[in-house]
Design a protein around this motif. Structure first.
Motif, PDB file in Angstrom:
ATOM      1  N   ARG A   1       0.810  -1.429   0.060  1.00 59.55           N
ATOM      2  CA  ARG A   1      -0.173   0.103  -0.024  1.00 59.55           C
ATOM      3  C   ARG A   1       0.811   1.140   0.001  1.00 59.55           C
ATOM      4  N   LEU A   2       2.107   1.124   0.780  1.00 60.66           N
ATOM      5  CA  LEU A   2       2.656   2.599   0.854  1.00 60.66           C
ATOM      6  C   LEU A   2       3.399   2.517  -0.627  1.00 60.66           C
ATOM      7  N   VAL A   3       3.981   1.647  -1.209  1.00 59.24           N
ATOM      8  CA  VAL A   3       4.821   1.915  -2.348  1.00 59.24           C
ATOM      9  C   VAL A   3       3.833   2.375  -3.474  1.00 59.24           C
ATOM     10  N   ALA A   4       2.816   1.477  -3.520  1.00 59.36           N
ATOM     11  CA  ALA A   4       1.948   1.738  -4.649  1.00 59.36           C
ATOM     12  C   ALA A   4       1.259   3.210  -4.526  1.00 59.36           C
TER      13      ALA A   4
ATOM     14  N   ASN B   1      -5.819 -12.485  -8.094  1.00 56.54           N
ATOM     15  CA  ASN B   1      -5.377 -12.911  -6.888  1.00 56.54           C
ATOM     16  C   ASN B   1      -3.747 -13.097  -6.698  1.00 56.54           C
ATOM     17  N   THR B   2      -2.969 -12.433  -7.251  1.00 56.48           N
ATOM     18  CA  THR B   2      -1.646 -12.496  -7.345  1.00 56.48           C
ATOM     19  C   THR B   2      -1.108 -10.942  -7.054  1.00 56.48           C
ATOM     20  N   CYS B   3       0.157 -10.805  -6.736  1.00 54.12           N
ATOM     21  CA  CYS B   3       0.829  -9.621  -6.479  1.00 54.12           C
ATOM     22  C   CYS B   3       2.153  -9.738  -6.576  1.00 54.12           C
ATOM     23  N   ALA B   4       2.518  -8.950  -7.931  1.00 52.43           N
ATOM     24  CA  ALA B   4       4.107  -9.035  -8.401  1.00 52.43           C
ATOM     25  C   ALA B   4       4.571  -8.189  -7.482  1.00 52.43           C
ATOM     26  N   MET B   5       4.105  -7.010  -7.119  1.00 53.22           N
ATOM     27  CA  MET B   5       4.939  -5.925  -6.029  1.00 53.22           C
ATOM     28  C   MET B   5       5.129  -6.737  -4.960  1.00 53.22           C
ATOM     29  N   GLY B   6       4.432  -7.374  -4.444  1.00 52.41           N
ATOM     30  CA  GLY B   6       4.488  -8.251  -2.992  1.00 52.41           C
ATOM     31  C   GLY B   6       5.627  -9.255  -3.218  1.00 52.41           C
TER      32      GLY B   6
END
Length: 204
Positions: free
Chosen positions: A134-137, A172-177
């Motif tokens: 959340r912070l980065v995005a 339901n994926t998260c490349a940033m994570g």
């Protein structure tokens, strides 16, 4: 955006949802001496911050890579744990594909466990992956949005981030994570798989 940023390994779940186990039920099982094996699939950094006593930390990527080795030391009485349940569902899928059925996921993860007032072991506090995403995005969208007022086209970076988060929610994926989970901040002490397997063997 997926609530457990942490759908960080890029797996997309398929098939029916895994069976869940409420924190209250798990507490009762532990109290009765029938506690299942708990595999916590969060990053080592998250695990070190807070975890359920007696749980084993096997980060999701490690679990996927070494699931065949783990399989030989796991019976069907296994509960998978993460922050809120999303990563645990991915771990369930990976282990089920390797041949271990009837796994369960802790409903609501460590978050629900803490809310229920159940005991935890605490260490050095740090931000979980969801908060970091959340912070980065948010920061990228904010900065590029403001910069776009002066530099034409910069705002499209924020648009791309928004598109990525939308895809993360749908798939339901998260490349940033996934990228953030590789940072030293999130890795913490490296998981020693041999130690985990030895502990599992001792409980067999």
């Amino acid at each position: 955006m997926t609530t457990d940023a942490s759908r960080a390994d890029g797996l997309t779940p398929a098939g029916p949802a895994p069976a869940g186990l409420t924190p209250a039920t798990l507490q009762q099982l532990i109290k009765d001496g029938r506690g299942p094996r708990l595999l916590d699939v969060r990053t080592p950094g998250e695990f070190r911050t807070v975890h359920i006593p007696g749980s084993y930390n096997v980060p999701l990527n490690t679990l996927r890579e070494h699931r065949a080795e783990l399989l030989a030391h796991l019976d069907e009485d296994v509960v998978l744990v993460c922050r809120s349940g999303a990563r645990a569902a991915q771990a369930e899928q990976a282990l089920a594909e390797a041949g271990l059925p009837n796994l369960r996921v802790l409903d609501g993860g460590v978050t629900a466990w803490e809310i229920a007032g159940a005991p935890v072991n605490r260490g050095e506090a740090r931000w979980d992956l969801e908060r970091q995403v959340r912070l980065v995005a948010g920061s990228v969208v904010l900065v590029t949005g403001v910069a776009g007022l002066f530099v034409p086209g910069v705002h499209l970076i924020g648009t791309a981030i928004g598109a990525g988060l939308t895809f993360a929610a749908i798939g339901n994926t998260c490349a940033m994570g996934m990228l953030l989970s590789k940072l030293p901040y999130n890795r913490g002490p490296r998981t020693d798989l041999r130690t985990v397997i030895a502990s599992l063997r001792d409980r067999s």
